[in-house]
Design an enzyme around this catalytic site. Structure first.
Site, PDB file in Angstrom:
ATOM      1  N   ASP A  55       0.865  -1.180   0.000  1.00  0.00           N
ATOM      2  CA  ASP A  55       0.000   0.000   0.000  1.00  0.00           C
ATOM      3  C   ASP A  55       0.901   1.229   0.000  1.00  0.00           C
ATOM      4  O   ASP A  55       1.789   1.353   0.859  1.00  0.00           O
ATOM      5  CB  ASP A  55      -0.847   0.064   1.279  1.00  0.00           C
ATOM      6  CG  ASP A  55      -1.992  -0.941   1.306  1.00  0.00           C
ATOM      7  OD1 ASP A  55      -2.161  -1.701   0.338  1.00  0.00           O
ATOM      8  OD2 ASP A  55      -2.710  -0.941   2.323  1.00  0.00           O
ATOM      9  N   HIS A  59      -3.048   5.294  -1.421  1.00  0.00           N
ATOM     10  CA  HIS A  59      -4.174   4.411  -1.069  1.00  0.00           C
ATOM     11  C   HIS A  59      -5.210   5.134  -0.196  1.00  0.00           C
ATOM     12  O   HIS A  59      -6.400   4.844  -0.271  1.00  0.00           O
ATOM     13  CB  HIS A  59      -3.628   3.182  -0.358  1.00  0.00           C
ATOM     14  CG  HIS A  59      -4.639   2.110  -0.057  1.00  0.00           C
ATOM     15  ND1 HIS A  59      -5.611   1.710  -0.939  1.00  0.00           N
ATOM     16  CD2 HIS A  59      -4.815   1.342   1.057  1.00  0.00           C
ATOM     17  CE1 HIS A  59      -6.344   0.746  -0.391  1.00  0.00           C
ATOM     18  NE2 HIS A  59      -5.885   0.519   0.811  1.00  0.00           N
ATOM     19  N   GLU A 174       0.898  -6.042   2.808  1.00  0.00           N
ATOM     20  CA  GLU A 174      -0.214  -6.892   3.237  1.00  0.00           C
ATOM     21  C   GLU A 174      -0.172  -8.206   2.463  1.00  0.00           C
ATOM     22  O   GLU A 174       0.316  -8.258   1.330  1.00  0.00           O
ATOM     23  CB  GLU A 174      -1.551  -6.177   2.987  1.00  0.00           C
ATOM     24  CG  GLU A 174      -1.713  -4.937   3.845  1.00  0.00           C
ATOM     25  CD  GLU A 174      -2.894  -4.060   3.457  1.00  0.00           C
ATOM     26  OE1 GLU A 174      -3.443  -3.404   4.335  1.00  0.00           O
ATOM     27  OE2 GLU A 174      -3.246  -4.011   2.260  1.00  0.00           O
TER      28      GLU A 174
HETATM   29 ZN   LIG Z   1      -3.800  -2.957   0.354  1.00  0.00          ZN
END
Ligand SMILES: [Zn+2]
Length: 209
Positions: A55, A59, A174
């Site tokens: 990210d 984002h 992630e």
């Molecule tokens: Zn993400």
């Protein structure tokens, strides 16, 4: 670091069956033969937050930088995998404090999510608490990674786990698979595609030991 003995691939395989965070676009792959029939090429469609991914500040903020502008030195170098498998519901600030996190460290959280794996999606994954995110911001970690497809509680309107990190220039990784990784120090390589001004990118994430 010049040498290593082992490469641990902590990325998820991507195909049309990969589990997706709810609301993310599906993965589609169409492989064709070229006109001469001598080569194959594929049309691949996928979301920027598919599988193991990063990210970028974009984002959560229209004016934040995209993955192509990330400081790559944050994504390559020594890192620490923290054993947080005893965390219940979320990763708390006190649990991070107990790990004696140093300023600028690259930190990957191994929670009980890793044992559940990525075969099926589930909602009660361990996420990063708001206080935990604030603490990581205070410690100015270089990057934070977690072993599920989201850093925040499923469905929560509190987006602090994202914003505390991303608005302060800390990228988030992630969807890492730490099921075969134990607590300790490793050398991280986790690079996004050079997608101009985009909010996220799939990555190939490796731990060298
Ligand atoms: Zn993400």
């Amino acid at each position: 670091m010049n040498t290593y003995n082992t490469i641990i691939d902590i990325s998820l395989p991507i195909d049309e069956n990969i589990i997706l965070y709810p609301g993310n676009p599906p993965v589609t792959i169409e492989t064709q033969k070229s006109a001469t029939g001598q080569t194959y090429l594929s049309n691949l469609s996928l979301g920027t937050h598919t599988g193991t991914h990063i990210d970028a500040p974009r984002h959560v903020n229209e004016s934040g930088i995209g993955v192509d502008k990330l400081d790559l030195s944050k994504l390559i170098g020594t890192c620490r995998v923290l054993d947080l498998t005893n965390s219940v519901e979320s990763i708390k600030k006190e649990e991070l404090v107990a790990k004696n996190i140093q300023e600028g460290e690259r930190v990957l959280a191994k929670t009980s999510n890793s044992a559940r794996g990525y075969k099926t999606a589930y909602d009660d994954y361990i996420y990063l608490s708001s206080q935990g995110a604030s603490y990581l911001k205070e410690m100015r970690v270089s990057v934070f990674g977690i072993d599920y497809l989201s850093v925040k509680k499923r469905g929560s309107i509190d987006n602090t786990p994202h914003t505390e990190l991303l608005d302060n220039g800390i990228p988030i990784i992630e969807g890492i698979d730490l099921s075969n990784v134990s607590e300790g120090e490793y050398y991280l390589v986790a690079l996004p595609l050079r997608l101009v001004d985009l909010d996220g990118s799939p990555i190939r994430a490796l731990l060298l030991k």
